[in-house]
Enzyme design. Structure first.
Site, short mmCIF file in Angstrom:
data_model
loop_
_atom_site.label_atom_id
_atom_site.label_comp_id
_atom_site.label_asym_id
_atom_site.label_seq_id
_atom_site.Cartn_x
_atom_site.Cartn_y
_atom_site.Cartn_z
N LYS A 94 10.77 -13.96 -14.75
CA LYS A 94 11.72 -13.57 -15.82
C LYS A 94 11.14 -13.86 -17.21
O LYS A 94 11.71 -14.60 -18.01
CB LYS A 94 13.06 -14.28 -15.65
CG LYS A 94 13.79 -13.89 -14.37
CD LYS A 94 15.19 -14.45 -14.32
CE LYS A 94 15.96 -14.02 -13.10
NZ LYS A 94 15.50 -14.60 -11.83
N ASN A 100 2.50 -11.35 -27.23
CA ASN A 100 1.34 -12.23 -27.17
C ASN A 100 1.59 -13.43 -26.27
O ASN A 100 0.74 -13.81 -25.46
CB ASN A 100 0.98 -12.70 -28.59
CG ASN A 100 -0.28 -13.54 -28.60
OD1 ASN A 100 -1.35 -13.07 -28.23
ND2 ASN A 100 -0.15 -14.81 -28.97
#
Ligand code: 6AU
Length: 281
Positions: A94, A100
Protein backbone atom coordinates in the site's frame (compact mmCIF):
# COMPACT_ATOMS: atom_id res chain seq x y z
CA UNK A 1 -20.22 -7.64 -19.60
CA UNK A 2 -17.59 -9.26 -21.81
CA UNK A 3 -14.89 -9.26 -19.11
CA UNK A 4 -16.95 -10.96 -16.41
CA UNK A 5 -18.32 -13.53 -18.88
CA UNK A 6 -14.89 -14.42 -20.29
CA UNK A 7 -12.85 -17.28 -18.89
CA UNK A 8 -9.63 -16.61 -17.04
CA UNK A 9 -7.78 -18.43 -19.85
CA UNK A 10 -9.30 -16.19 -22.55
CA UNK A 11 -8.35 -13.13 -20.55
CA UNK A 12 -4.79 -14.40 -19.99
CA UNK A 13 -4.29 -14.68 -23.74
CA UNK A 14 -5.01 -10.98 -24.29
CA UNK A 15 -3.51 -9.56 -21.07
CA UNK A 16 -0.60 -7.16 -21.81
CA UNK A 17 0.85 -6.95 -18.28
CA UNK A 18 3.24 -9.89 -17.70
CA UNK A 19 2.42 -10.34 -14.00
CA UNK A 20 -1.34 -10.18 -14.57
CA UNK A 21 -1.01 -12.57 -17.50
CA UNK A 22 0.98 -15.05 -15.39
CA UNK A 23 -1.64 -14.78 -12.66
CA UNK A 24 -4.57 -15.44 -15.03
CA UNK A 25 -2.68 -18.37 -16.60
CA UNK A 26 -2.01 -19.80 -13.15
CA UNK A 27 -5.69 -19.40 -12.17
CA UNK A 28 -6.81 -21.27 -15.29
CA UNK A 29 -4.17 -24.00 -14.87
CA UNK A 30 -4.82 -24.65 -11.17
CA UNK A 31 -8.54 -23.84 -11.29
CA UNK A 32 -8.36 -21.41 -8.42
CA UNK A 33 -9.16 -17.75 -7.89
CA UNK A 34 -8.04 -17.89 -4.27
CA UNK A 35 -5.33 -15.64 -2.86
CA UNK A 36 -4.26 -16.36 0.70
CA UNK A 37 -3.30 -13.40 2.87
CA UNK A 38 -0.59 -14.74 5.18
CA UNK A 39 -0.67 -12.15 7.96
CA UNK A 40 1.47 -14.01 10.48
CA UNK A 41 4.47 -12.55 12.29
CA UNK A 42 6.98 -15.40 12.25
CA UNK A 43 9.04 -16.53 9.30
CA UNK A 44 8.42 -20.23 9.87
CA UNK A 45 4.65 -19.81 10.24
CA UNK A 46 4.57 -17.79 7.02
CA UNK A 47 6.44 -20.48 5.10
CA UNK A 48 4.41 -23.30 6.67
CA UNK A 49 1.11 -21.64 5.75
CA UNK A 50 2.34 -21.19 2.16
CA UNK A 51 3.37 -24.84 2.00
CA UNK A 52 0.02 -25.98 3.44
CA UNK A 53 -2.20 -23.92 1.12
CA UNK A 54 0.15 -23.62 -1.87
CA UNK A 55 -1.57 -26.28 -4.01
CA UNK A 56 -4.92 -24.45 -3.70
CA UNK A 57 -3.93 -20.83 -4.36
CA UNK A 58 -2.92 -18.70 -7.35
CA UNK A 59 -1.42 -15.92 -5.26
CA UNK A 60 0.20 -15.54 -1.84
CA UNK A 61 -0.26 -12.10 -0.32
CA UNK A 62 2.27 -10.92 2.24
CA UNK A 63 2.70 -8.05 4.70
CA UNK A 64 6.44 -8.54 4.84
CA UNK A 65 6.94 -5.73 7.39
CA UNK A 66 5.04 -7.65 10.10
CA UNK A 67 7.50 -10.55 10.10
CA UNK A 68 9.58 -10.14 13.28
CA UNK A 69 12.44 -12.39 12.19
CA UNK A 70 12.54 -11.32 8.52
CA UNK A 71 15.70 -12.15 6.60
CA UNK A 72 16.59 -12.74 2.97
CA UNK A 73 16.42 -16.48 3.43
CA UNK A 74 12.66 -15.98 3.95
CA UNK A 75 12.46 -14.42 0.49
CA UNK A 76 14.54 -17.25 -0.98
CA UNK A 77 12.32 -19.91 0.63
CA UNK A 78 9.10 -18.11 -0.30
CA UNK A 79 10.29 -17.87 -3.90
CA UNK A 80 11.16 -21.59 -3.86
CA UNK A 81 7.64 -22.39 -2.58
CA UNK A 82 6.12 -20.23 -5.33
CA UNK A 83 7.94 -22.41 -7.85
CA UNK A 84 7.17 -25.69 -6.06
CA UNK A 85 3.42 -24.98 -5.78
CA UNK A 86 3.00 -22.70 -8.81
CA UNK A 87 1.72 -19.43 -7.29
CA UNK A 88 2.60 -15.74 -7.60
CA UNK A 89 3.56 -13.36 -4.80
CA UNK A 90 1.80 -10.10 -3.92
CA UNK A 91 3.39 -7.82 -1.31
CA UNK A 92 0.50 -5.76 0.10
CA UNK A 93 2.65 -2.67 0.72
CA UNK A 94 0.00 0.00 0.00
CA UNK A 95 2.50 2.61 -1.20
CA UNK A 96 1.22 6.16 -0.67
CA UNK A 97 4.01 8.75 -1.04
CA UNK A 98 5.54 10.97 -3.72
CA UNK A 99 7.09 9.28 -6.75
CA UNK A 100 10.71 9.59 -5.64
CA UNK A 101 10.03 8.14 -2.20
CA UNK A 102 7.95 5.19 -3.36
CA UNK A 103 10.55 4.21 -5.96
CA UNK A 104 13.10 3.98 -3.12
CA UNK A 105 10.69 2.13 -0.81
CA UNK A 106 9.89 -0.34 -3.60
CA UNK A 107 13.48 -1.07 -4.69
CA UNK A 108 15.60 -0.63 -1.54
CA UNK A 109 15.41 -0.77 2.25
CA UNK A 110 15.42 -4.01 4.21
CA UNK A 111 12.82 -5.74 2.06
CA UNK A 112 13.74 -4.92 -1.58
CA UNK A 113 10.12 -5.68 -2.51
CA UNK A 114 10.45 -5.22 -6.27
CA UNK A 115 13.09 -7.96 -6.48
CA UNK A 116 10.72 -10.75 -5.37
CA UNK A 117 7.09 -9.57 -5.41
CA UNK A 118 5.26 -10.01 -8.74
CA UNK A 119 2.44 -7.68 -7.77
CA UNK A 120 2.10 -4.81 -5.31
CA UNK A 121 -0.47 -2.10 -4.58
CA UNK A 122 -0.71 1.65 -4.02
CA UNK A 123 -3.09 4.35 -2.92
CA UNK A 124 -3.65 7.09 -5.51
CA UNK A 125 -3.80 9.76 -2.77
CA UNK A 126 -0.51 11.44 -3.90
CA UNK A 127 -1.71 11.59 -7.53
CA UNK A 128 -0.31 9.93 -10.68
CA UNK A 129 3.32 10.40 -9.58
CA UNK A 130 2.99 7.47 -7.17
CA UNK A 131 2.33 5.24 -10.20
CA UNK A 132 5.23 6.78 -12.18
CA UNK A 133 7.66 6.29 -9.30
CA UNK A 134 6.71 2.63 -8.90
CA UNK A 135 6.65 2.01 -12.66
CA UNK A 136 10.22 3.20 -13.02
CA UNK A 137 11.30 0.31 -10.78
CA UNK A 138 8.66 -2.32 -11.52
CA UNK A 139 8.23 -2.12 -15.30
CA UNK A 140 11.74 -3.35 -16.22
CA UNK A 141 11.12 -6.34 -13.91
CA UNK A 142 7.74 -7.19 -15.46
CA UNK A 143 5.80 -6.37 -12.28
CA UNK A 144 2.19 -5.27 -11.90
CA UNK A 145 0.48 -2.64 -9.78
CA UNK A 146 -3.00 -2.63 -8.25
CA UNK A 147 -4.64 0.64 -7.22
CA UNK A 148 -6.74 0.65 -4.06
CA UNK A 149 -9.99 1.85 -5.59
CA UNK A 150 -12.24 0.62 -2.77
CA UNK A 151 -11.46 -0.73 0.70
CA UNK A 152 -13.33 -3.32 2.73
CA UNK A 153 -13.28 -1.58 6.09
CA UNK A 154 -16.24 0.20 7.64
CA UNK A 155 -16.33 3.94 6.88
CA UNK A 156 -13.63 3.74 4.17
CA UNK A 157 -13.17 7.04 2.29
CA UNK A 158 -12.41 5.20 -0.96
CA UNK A 159 -15.68 5.95 -2.75
CA UNK A 160 -17.37 8.17 -5.33
CA UNK A 161 -15.03 10.50 -7.22
CA UNK A 162 -11.94 8.99 -5.58
CA UNK A 163 -12.80 5.51 -6.85
CA UNK A 164 -13.56 6.97 -10.30
CA UNK A 165 -10.18 8.73 -10.37
CA UNK A 166 -8.44 5.39 -9.69
CA UNK A 167 -10.29 3.79 -12.60
CA UNK A 168 -9.49 6.68 -14.95
CA UNK A 169 -5.83 6.57 -13.96
CA UNK A 170 -5.65 2.82 -14.67
CA UNK A 171 -7.41 3.15 -18.03
CA UNK A 172 -5.13 5.92 -19.23
CA UNK A 173 -1.90 4.12 -18.23
CA UNK A 174 -0.60 3.19 -21.68
CA UNK A 175 2.37 1.29 -20.18
CA UNK A 176 0.02 -1.36 -18.71
CA UNK A 177 1.97 -1.32 -15.43
CA UNK A 178 -1.32 -0.73 -13.61
CA UNK A 179 -3.04 -4.09 -14.07
CA UNK A 180 -6.02 -3.82 -11.76
CA UNK A 181 -7.52 -2.82 -8.46
CA UNK A 182 -8.20 -3.75 -4.93
CA UNK A 183 -11.96 -3.20 -4.98
CA UNK A 184 -15.25 -4.57 -3.69
CA UNK A 185 -17.05 -4.41 -7.04
CA UNK A 186 -16.52 -4.14 -10.80
CA UNK A 187 -15.38 -0.51 -10.45
CA UNK A 188 -14.13 -0.39 -14.06
CA UNK A 189 -17.65 -1.01 -15.35
CA UNK A 190 -19.89 1.35 -13.39
CA UNK A 191 -20.32 3.57 -16.46
CA UNK A 192 -20.96 0.62 -18.80
CA UNK A 193 -18.89 -2.27 -20.15
CA UNK A 194 -15.14 -1.73 -20.05
CA UNK A 195 -13.90 -2.28 -23.59
CA UNK A 196 -10.57 -0.45 -23.19
CA UNK A 197 -8.50 -2.48 -20.74
CA UNK A 198 -8.84 -5.84 -18.99
CA UNK A 199 -8.19 -4.79 -15.40
CA UNK A 200 -8.22 -7.34 -12.59
CA UNK A 201 -10.31 -6.90 -9.47
CA UNK A 202 -8.81 -8.49 -6.36
CA UNK A 203 -11.12 -8.44 -3.37
CA UNK A 204 -10.38 -8.77 0.34
CA UNK A 205 -13.00 -8.93 3.08
CA UNK A 206 -13.96 -12.53 2.29
CA UNK A 207 -15.16 -15.01 4.91
CA UNK A 208 -17.58 -17.92 5.03
CA UNK A 209 -18.10 -18.06 8.79
CA UNK A 210 -18.15 -14.51 10.16
CA UNK A 211 -19.46 -11.10 9.06
CA UNK A 212 -16.63 -8.97 10.44
CA UNK A 213 -13.99 -8.46 13.13
CA UNK A 214 -13.66 -6.10 16.11
CA UNK A 215 -11.70 -3.51 14.09
CA UNK A 216 -14.01 -2.61 11.21
CA UNK A 217 -13.30 -5.41 8.73
CA UNK A 218 -16.41 -6.50 6.79
CA UNK A 219 -16.76 -9.93 5.17
CA UNK A 220 -18.74 -11.23 2.22
CA UNK A 221 -18.89 -14.74 0.79
CA UNK A 222 -16.94 -15.93 -2.28
CA UNK A 223 -20.25 -16.16 -4.18
CA UNK A 224 -21.17 -12.53 -3.35
CA UNK A 225 -17.72 -11.37 -4.44
CA UNK A 226 -17.08 -13.44 -7.59
CA UNK A 227 -20.56 -14.24 -8.90
CA UNK A 228 -22.72 -11.31 -7.74
CA UNK A 229 -20.10 -8.52 -7.81
CA UNK A 230 -18.04 -9.78 -10.76
CA UNK A 231 -14.66 -9.56 -9.00
CA UNK A 232 -11.80 -11.82 -10.14
CA UNK A 233 -9.78 -12.96 -7.11
CA UNK A 234 -10.83 -13.56 -3.50
CA UNK A 235 -8.31 -12.63 -0.82
CA UNK A 236 -8.73 -14.62 2.40
CA UNK A 237 -6.62 -14.17 5.52
CA UNK A 238 -7.95 -15.23 8.91
CA UNK A 239 -10.60 -17.44 7.30
CA UNK A 240 -7.70 -19.67 6.26
CA UNK A 241 -4.84 -19.26 8.76
CA UNK A 242 -7.20 -18.58 11.72
CA UNK A 243 -6.83 -22.12 13.20
CA UNK A 244 -3.18 -21.26 13.97
CA UNK A 245 -4.15 -18.31 16.15
CA UNK A 246 -6.33 -20.16 18.68
CA UNK A 247 -5.01 -21.49 22.01
CA UNK A 248 -5.65 -25.00 20.72
CA UNK A 249 -3.78 -24.22 17.52
CA UNK A 250 -0.77 -22.86 19.37
CA UNK A 251 -0.57 -26.07 21.43
CA UNK A 252 -0.94 -28.50 18.53
CA UNK A 253 0.59 -26.91 15.44
CA UNK A 254 0.40 -30.05 13.37
CA UNK A 255 -3.37 -30.29 13.81
CA UNK A 256 -3.69 -26.54 13.19
CA UNK A 257 -1.82 -26.72 9.87
CA UNK A 258 -4.07 -29.57 8.77
CA UNK A 259 -7.07 -27.30 9.47
CA UNK A 260 -5.38 -24.48 7.54
CA UNK A 261 -4.92 -26.82 4.58
CA UNK A 262 -8.60 -27.82 4.76
CA UNK A 263 -9.73 -24.17 4.87
CA UNK A 264 -7.63 -23.46 1.79
CA UNK A 265 -9.35 -26.29 -0.03
CA UNK A 266 -12.77 -25.05 1.12
CA UNK A 267 -12.24 -21.46 -0.07
CA UNK A 268 -10.70 -22.62 -3.34
CA UNK A 269 -13.79 -24.72 -4.04
CA UNK A 270 -16.20 -21.91 -3.08
CA UNK A 271 -14.36 -19.38 -5.23
CA UNK A 272 -14.22 -21.67 -8.26
CA UNK A 273 -17.90 -22.66 -8.02
CA UNK A 274 -18.81 -18.96 -7.93
CA UNK A 275 -16.67 -18.35 -11.04
CA UNK A 276 -18.26 -21.25 -12.92
CA UNK A 277 -21.71 -19.91 -12.02
CA UNK A 278 -20.70 -16.45 -13.27
CA UNK A 279 -19.44 -17.61 -16.66
CA UNK A 280 -22.45 -19.93 -16.96
CA UNK A 281 -20.73 -23.30 -16.74
O1 6AU B 1 -9.16 -11.89 5.62
P1 6AU B 1 -8.56 -10.96 6.64
O2 6AU B 1 -9.57 -9.98 7.17
O3 6AU B 1 -7.85 -11.69 7.75
O4 6AU B 1 -7.39 -10.16 5.91
C1 6AU B 1 -7.62 -9.30 4.82
C2 6AU B 1 -6.31 -8.83 4.23
C3 6AU B 1 -5.42 -8.02 5.17
C4 6AU B 1 -5.65 -6.58 4.75
O5 6AU B 1 -4.48 -5.79 4.91
C5 6AU B 1 -6.02 -6.71 3.27
O6 6AU B 1 -6.58 -8.00 3.11
N1 6AU B 1 -6.99 -5.70 2.78
C6 6AU B 1 -6.70 -4.90 1.65
C7 6AU B 1 -5.67 -5.17 0.67
C8 6AU B 1 -5.42 -6.51 0.21
O7 6AU B 1 -5.09 -4.28 0.09
C9 6AU B 1 -7.53 -3.83 1.33
C10 6AU B 1 -8.75 -3.68 2.02
O8 6AU B 1 -9.54 -2.81 1.70
N2 6AU B 1 -9.06 -4.54 3.01
C11 6AU B 1 -8.21 -5.55 3.40
O9 6AU B 1 -8.58 -6.32 4.30
O10 6AU B 1 -4.07 -8.39 4.91
Amino acid sequence: SSITLSTYAERAARQPNPAARALLECMARKQTNLSVSVDVTSKQDLLDVCDAVGPNVCLVKTHIDIVSDFDHDLVAQLTALSEKHDFLIFEDRKFADIGNTVSLQYSAGVHKIASWSHITNAHLVPGPSVVEGLAKVGMPLGRGLLLLAEMSSKGALTKGDYTKACVEEAKKDTTNFVCGFIAMSRVDEVDGPNTERDLLILTPGVGLDVKGDALGQQYRTPDQVINESGCDVIIVGRGIYGPLMTEEGKKDKKAAFEKVREQGERYKKAGWEAYLARIGQ
